[in-house]
Design an enzyme around this catalytic site. Structure first.
Site, PDB file in Angstrom:
ATOM      1  N   TYR A  33      41.515 -42.347  54.394  1.00 65.26           N
ATOM      2  CA  TYR A  33      43.336 -43.298  54.228  1.00 65.26           C
ATOM      3  C   TYR A  33      43.193 -41.624  54.722  1.00 65.26           C
ATOM      4  CZ  TYR A  33      44.950 -44.074  49.375  1.00 65.26           C
ATOM      5  OH  TYR A  33      44.469 -43.406  48.322  1.00 65.26           O
ATOM      6  N   LYS A 151      38.185 -39.447  50.515  1.00 61.75           N
ATOM      7  CA  LYS A 151      39.877 -40.500  49.782  1.00 61.75           C
ATOM      8  C   LYS A 151      39.670 -42.033  50.628  1.00 61.75           C
ATOM      9  CE  LYS A 151      44.797 -40.253  50.524  1.00 61.75           C
ATOM     10  NZ  LYS A 151      45.255 -40.311  49.076  1.00 61.75           N
ATOM     11  N   GLU A 183      42.249 -37.892  36.363  1.00 60.66           N
ATOM     12  CA  GLU A 183      43.407 -37.628  36.803  1.00 60.66           C
ATOM     13  C   GLU A 183      44.618 -39.234  36.820  1.00 60.66           C
ATOM     14  OE1 GLU A 183      42.085 -37.992  41.157  1.00 60.66           O
ATOM     15  OE2 GLU A 183      40.961 -39.074  41.696  1.00 60.66           O
ATOM     16  N   LEU A 207      40.524 -36.880  43.203  1.00 62.72           N
ATOM     17  CA  LEU A 207      40.725 -36.552  44.301  1.00 62.72           C
ATOM     18  C   LEU A 207      41.449 -34.962  44.591  1.00 62.72           C
ATOM     19  CD1 LEU A 207      41.104 -38.059  47.520  1.00 62.72           C
ATOM     20  CD2 LEU A 207      43.366 -38.134  46.748  1.00 62.72           C
TER      21      LEU A 207
HETATM   22  N1  PMP Z   1      44.146 -38.770  42.961  1.00 63.58           N
HETATM   23  C1  PMP Z   1      44.657 -39.707  43.632  1.00 63.58           C
HETATM   24  C2  PMP Z   1      42.785 -40.878  43.044  1.00 63.58           C
HETATM   25  C3  PMP Z   1      44.856 -40.256  44.370  1.00 63.58           C
HETATM   26  O1  PMP Z   1      45.479 -41.629  45.219  1.00 63.58           O
HETATM   27  C4  PMP Z   1      45.820 -39.476  44.661  1.00 63.58           C
HETATM   28  C5  PMP Z   1      46.957 -40.171  45.997  1.00 63.58           C
HETATM   29  N2  PMP Z   1      46.279 -40.319  46.924  1.00 63.58           N
HETATM   30  C6  PMP Z   1      45.589 -38.500  44.333  1.00 63.58           C
HETATM   31  C7  PMP Z   1      45.686 -37.663  43.332  1.00 63.58           C
HETATM   32  C8  PMP Z   1      47.148 -37.092  44.975  1.00 63.58           C
HETATM   33  O2  PMP Z   1      46.770 -37.117  46.249  1.00 63.58           O
HETATM   34  P1  PMP Z   1      47.973 -36.453  47.436  1.00 63.58           P
HETATM   35  O3  PMP Z   1      48.835 -35.229  46.105  1.00 63.58           O
HETATM   36  O4  PMP Z   1      46.995 -35.762  48.310  1.00 63.58           O
HETATM   37  O5  PMP Z   1      49.120 -37.115  47.351  1.00 63.58           O
END
Ligand code: PMP
Length: 287
Positions: A33, A151, A183, A207
């Site tokens: 996603y 993701k 994270e 991620l």
């Molecule tokens: N880490 C995780 C585990 C996440 O789910 C997300 C958001 N989807 C992020 C980091 C941040 O990623 P982004 O800046 O692309 O939203």
């Protein structure tokens, strides 16, 4: 209001949109996603999200049912049809409906990927009052699988983490593995110590946040020092400030970790400045 959503080439009222019970997204969490923010009716960092989507699909040998130009057109069409001023576009692609349940991947020539997009209207998304007060987080064990760089829609543990935070009376959780913060449940984590911004380096442990990428670029342009390395919970508790980044929260200050106030216990100057820069630059570059 009934939303118009997108399913496999069709724009439908949300009440009429359907996916099979045999869809591998439903049965196996075999899907990926993206979430793209909309501010003033425009998409933030669409190119970054489209690129990461392509990477997630490639890492899982999943067919991409749509090219980037068409994907952009669908995003824009949904923004228009749902009158989204500020909000989010959720996109999910799964390995489709093979007509039965089986662990083996179906042949993509027989089983096309399923693609679904829908909007979430969030008026005032950039004016989240939490940016003024900051977030409180707890640390919890990171027991997710080893490919967090993909993701996927396997979000059960992040959901459990959010529930643990809720039960503890705070806003979110930071995940910890071997003593180091990986994270947040749905964001990338940072501390600031002696003016230096510290965040974990990219690997399959986290991620690769699209917002992270932009924020680190803006930080460097603003002559802020960035160090990409893991940090511990103890280090974070002793930090001058902390923050998280994500496509929906942008840059969000963190003011408490496991009951310990970070720095002054108020949003710090680095997080506050980075949030301003991020919003300003992202609005300028939005399409
Ligand atoms: N880490 C995780 C585990 C996440 O789910 C997300 C958001 N989807 C992020 C980091 C941040 O990623 P982004 O800046 O692309 O939203």
């Amino acid at each position: 209001m009934t939303r118009t959503v997108y399913v496999n080439g069709d724009y439908l009222p949300e009440t009429e949109a359907k996916v099979s019970i045999f869809d591998r997204g439903f049965l196996m969490a075999d899907g990926v996603y993206e979430v793209t923010s909309v501010l003033d009716g425009k998409l933030l960092d669409f190119a970054g999200h489209a690129k990461r989507l392509g990477r997630s699909l490639a890492e899982l040998d999943m067919a991409n049912p749509i090219n980037t130009d068409d994907l952009l057109a669908v995003h824009r069409e949904l923004v228009a049809r749902n009158n989204i001023v500020d909000g989010l576009i959720y996109l999910q692609i799964t390995r489709g409906n093979p007509g039965d349940r089986d662990f083996a991947f179906p042949d993509p020539a027989q089983t096309p990927s399923t693609i679904v997009l829908f909007t979430q209207s969030k008026p005032g998304l950039a004016d989240n009052p939490m940016a003024k007060t900051g977030m409180r987080v707890i640390s919890i064990d990171d027991i997710r699988w080893g490919r967090r760089d993909i993701k996927t829609v396997q979000l059960l543990y992040p959901s459990m983490g959010k529930m643990m935070a809720k039960k503890a009376g705070v806003d979110d959780a930071w995940l910890v593995e071997d003593g180091f913060v990986t994270e947040g449940t749905s964001n990338n984590a940072y501390i600031v110590t002696g003016g230096k911004i510290i965040t974990r380096q990219l690997s399959s442990d986290i991620l690769h946040g699209i917002t992270r990428n932009a924020v680190l670029r803006f930080a460097a342009e603003a002559q802020m020092e960035v160090i990409e390395r893991p940090f511990t919970v103890e280090e974070a508790k002793a930090a001058d400030e902390a923050f998280v980044t994500s496509a929906s929260a942008f840059v969000m200050p963190v003011v408490e970790l496991d009951g310990v106030a970070l720095g002054s216990g108020k949003p710090g100057p680095v997080a506050t400045r980075l949030r301003e820069i991020y919003l300003e630059e992202s609005r300028k570059a939005a399409i």
